[in-house]
Write an enzyme that holds these catalytic residues in place. Structure first.
Site, mmCIF file in Angstrom:
data_model
loop_
_atom_site.group_PDB
_atom_site.id
_atom_site.type_symbol
_atom_site.label_atom_id
_atom_site.label_comp_id
_atom_site.label_asym_id
_atom_site.label_seq_id
_atom_site.Cartn_x
_atom_site.Cartn_y
_atom_site.Cartn_z
ATOM 1 N N HIS A 247 0.821 -1.211 0.000
ATOM 2 C CA HIS A 247 0.000 0.000 0.000
ATOM 3 C C HIS A 247 0.856 1.263 0.000
ATOM 4 O O HIS A 247 0.373 2.335 -0.353
ATOM 5 C CB HIS A 247 -0.988 -0.002 1.167
ATOM 6 C CG HIS A 247 -0.398 0.334 2.499
ATOM 7 N ND1 HIS A 247 0.070 -0.611 3.383
ATOM 8 C CD2 HIS A 247 -0.205 1.532 3.113
ATOM 9 C CE1 HIS A 247 0.506 -0.020 4.478
ATOM 10 N NE2 HIS A 247 0.354 1.278 4.345
ATOM 11 N N ASP A 304 -0.018 -7.791 1.639
ATOM 12 C CA ASP A 304 0.419 -6.396 1.563
ATOM 13 C C ASP A 304 1.946 -6.250 1.636
ATOM 14 O O ASP A 304 2.468 -5.627 2.553
ATOM 15 C CB ASP A 304 -0.247 -5.592 2.682
ATOM 16 C CG ASP A 304 -0.011 -4.083 2.560
ATOM 17 O OD1 ASP A 304 0.171 -3.597 1.431
ATOM 18 O OD2 ASP A 304 -0.003 -3.408 3.604
ATOM 19 N N SER A 388 4.445 2.280 8.201
ATOM 20 C CA SER A 388 3.983 1.237 7.280
ATOM 21 C C SER A 388 5.156 0.588 6.553
ATOM 22 O O SER A 388 6.066 1.266 6.080
ATOM 23 C CB SER A 388 3.023 1.824 6.256
ATOM 24 O OG SER A 388 1.787 2.141 6.836
#
Length: 557
Positions: A247, A304, A388
């Protein structure tokens, strides 16, 4: 007013063929400042107005969808020495060109150049005229072959771009194609509960720390931040693979990946004291693999992950560590996450309870680890935007997951409903990256970190492609090992006619002796590795003339 979704042909062309290199610069003072040239005489260029209202609305939508938060948005520029700025002749026959670029209201700016052709003896500098922040001087060696170039973040709404060198046609020097208008998070300050990696909680985790990097991400709308990890692979060839979250790079084109920046060793030297350096940076990468699982709403429906390979090798002075990994899918009850929350200096979060299998998206089960953070002596480390892609590490300092998101927060409810320091986060499993997800075989993590191997674990190393504990002039191609990685046995082979081998010895990554034996057969020796610990070993042949060549062996049971 120019809306934030505006994309001119020139702005899109910025990424048409970009390939960017390690832009280090000399660091010495620009010519204009050394010569005390007056900035009042320099032409100023105002970029189109920034639409803050649109950006904030879009930010809210991105947050609800779990997409990458942006701190900067692109605005077109399209100016250079051929169509703007101010030239000044120097007494030695050279010249200085300067332009003052202003983006009203910006907390900072990042510049993106195209068509850069610096002649020998020329340099390029970018600096803030009010606080003296400076990046440069960049020479021809710092520019890519296709003339693409980008700067780190310059604080404030104004920056000066300066060329100094031989007098040339300005049209042939460069164009400043676009600017990223930084409208938030310029100071990169994380929450007060975060724990510096230099604190006691980071003691013993220095190797994993040195593998973690801050990433400046480039997507069509602008720039954002994520965390990544430099990864080892079974070929032990020092390929600069960086693992992060899918992402983070969702929407990035091949050419925009080439404008990513990777900051190494952005950390404090002492717990809570000082600031981290941003001097060790490499620019540009290519996408090698990814879960390709982001749905139309921006939410991952798989594990992811995104694997990038840097365009340039890691300089030795970065002291980078190539992290090990564990793709067995084994749940653990303790470990760490090292990350750059909000782009801040490296922080470390601790877990000391069992992690659990969980789902992040709505279509694929068992893709993630559910992790709850523990309070420690120096805080209660959580994760934040910018974290992230950060690694989840077991106590062997092997990567077992990459951060997708969650609701952890320094203060109860401070980050929204159902947020707080004890609320869990979710990490995509390396075991799922390995062979799961609905992506092609060539884009699974195993295809890059363990091609042709059955290994599911590998240790890290500061120099996996170097020769451990022996002279570097020894030729590693004189001895072959197979299978490698090995689980129970490994055949060592060499040319028995060209080299008379009398013995063999094996050492581990710390240089400790594992075994030594006399060699009786010419050209081959069978190593029994059943009882060896998993990890990396150095196999060295001992010839009748002394020490002989070496090879690296990975053991994985």
């Amino acid at each position: 007013m120019v809306p934030l979704h505006f994309r001119s042909t020139a702005l899109l062309a910025l990424f048409a063929t970009a390939r960017l290199f390690a832009q280090q610069g000399t660091g010495d003072t620009p010519v204009s400042l050394r010569s005390a040239m007056d900035l009042a005489d320099v032409a100023e260029f105002h970029v189109p107005a920034f639409d803050l209202a649109f950006a904030l609305v879009d930010d809210e939508g991105r947050a609800q969808a779990g997409r990458l938060p942006l701190y900067g948005r692109f605005l077109p520029v399209g100016v250079g020495p051929g169509n703007g700025g101010t030239w000044m002749a120097l007494p030695d026959g050279r010249a200085v060109w300067r332009i003052l670029i202003t983006s009203d209201g910006a907390m900072g700016t990042e510049l993106f150049f195209t068509g850069v052709q610096l002649p020998e003896g020329a340099r390029l500098d970018v600096y803030d005229p009010s606080i003296g922040q400076h990046f440069g001087g960049f020479g021809p060696e710092d520019i890519s072959a296709d003339g693409s170039f980008t700067t780190p973040l310059i604080s404030g709404p104004r920056c000066v771009v300066e060329y100094s060198g031989p007098v040339v046609n300005g049209d042939e020097l460069f164009t400043i194609a676009a600017l990223s208008h930084v409208y938030r998070d310029v100071q990169a300050l994380s929450g007060t509960c975060e724990v510096d990696v230099a604190c006691s909680e980071g003691t013993g985790w220095e190797q994993a720390r040195d593998a973690v990097v801050r990433i400046r991400v480039v997507v069509p709308e602008g720039t954002g931040r994520c965390t990544g990890t430099l990864m080892n692979n079974t070929a032990l060839d020092c390929r600069p693979f960086v693992l992060t979250a899918m992402h983070c790079g969702d929407g990035s084109t091949t050419d925009q990946f080439n404008a990513y920046q990777f900051f190494f060793n952005h950390q404090r030297a002492e717990c809570g004291v000082g600031s981290g350096s941003l001097d060790q940076v490499l620019t540009g990468c290519v996408k090698r693999a990814g879960s390709n699982d982001i749905d139309a709403n921006g939410r991952a429906q798989g594990s992811d992950f995104l694997l990038l390979e840097l365009n340039d090798p890691i300089p030795e002075e970065f002291n980078a560590y190539y992290a090990g990994w564990d793709a067995t899918g084994t749940a653990v009850a303790a470990g760490r996450c090292i990350h750059h929350p909000d782009g801040d200096v490296k922080k470390i979060s601790t877990f000391d309870t069992q992690i659990y299998t969980a789902m992040w998206g709505t279509t694929t089960p068992d893709t993630h680890w559910r992790v709850a953070w523990a309070g420690t002596v120096n805080g209660h480390g959580v994760t934040e935007p910018g974290s992230s892609g950060a690694p989840l590490l077991n106590n062997a300092q092997r990567v077992i997951g990459t951060l997708t998101g969650g609701s952890s927060c320094c203060t109860l409810l401070a980050c929204g409903p159902a947020t707080g320091p004890n609320v869990p986060d979710y990490f995509g499993k390396v075991a799922q990256h390995w062979s799961g997800n609905n992506n092609p075989p060539a884009e699974k993590l195993k295809a890059w970190l363990a091609p042709g191997s059955s290994a599911t674990t590998l240790d890290g190393s500061y120099d996996p492609c170097g020769i451990i504990g022996v002279e570097e002039h020894m030729a590693v191609d004189l001895v072959q090992l197979f299978p490698n990685p090995s689980s129970a046995g490994c055949m060592v082979q060499w040319d028995g006619n060209a080299m008379r081998v009398a013995g063999i010895r094996v050492t581990d990554v710390a240089g400790r002796s594992v075994m030594a034996d006399v060699v009786h057969a010419a050209g081959r020796y069978l190593l029994r590795t059943e009882g060896w610990s998993e990890g990396l070993y150095t196999v060295q042949l001992l010839t009748t003339d002394g020490v002989g060549p070496v090879a690296r062996l990975s053991v994985a049971h």
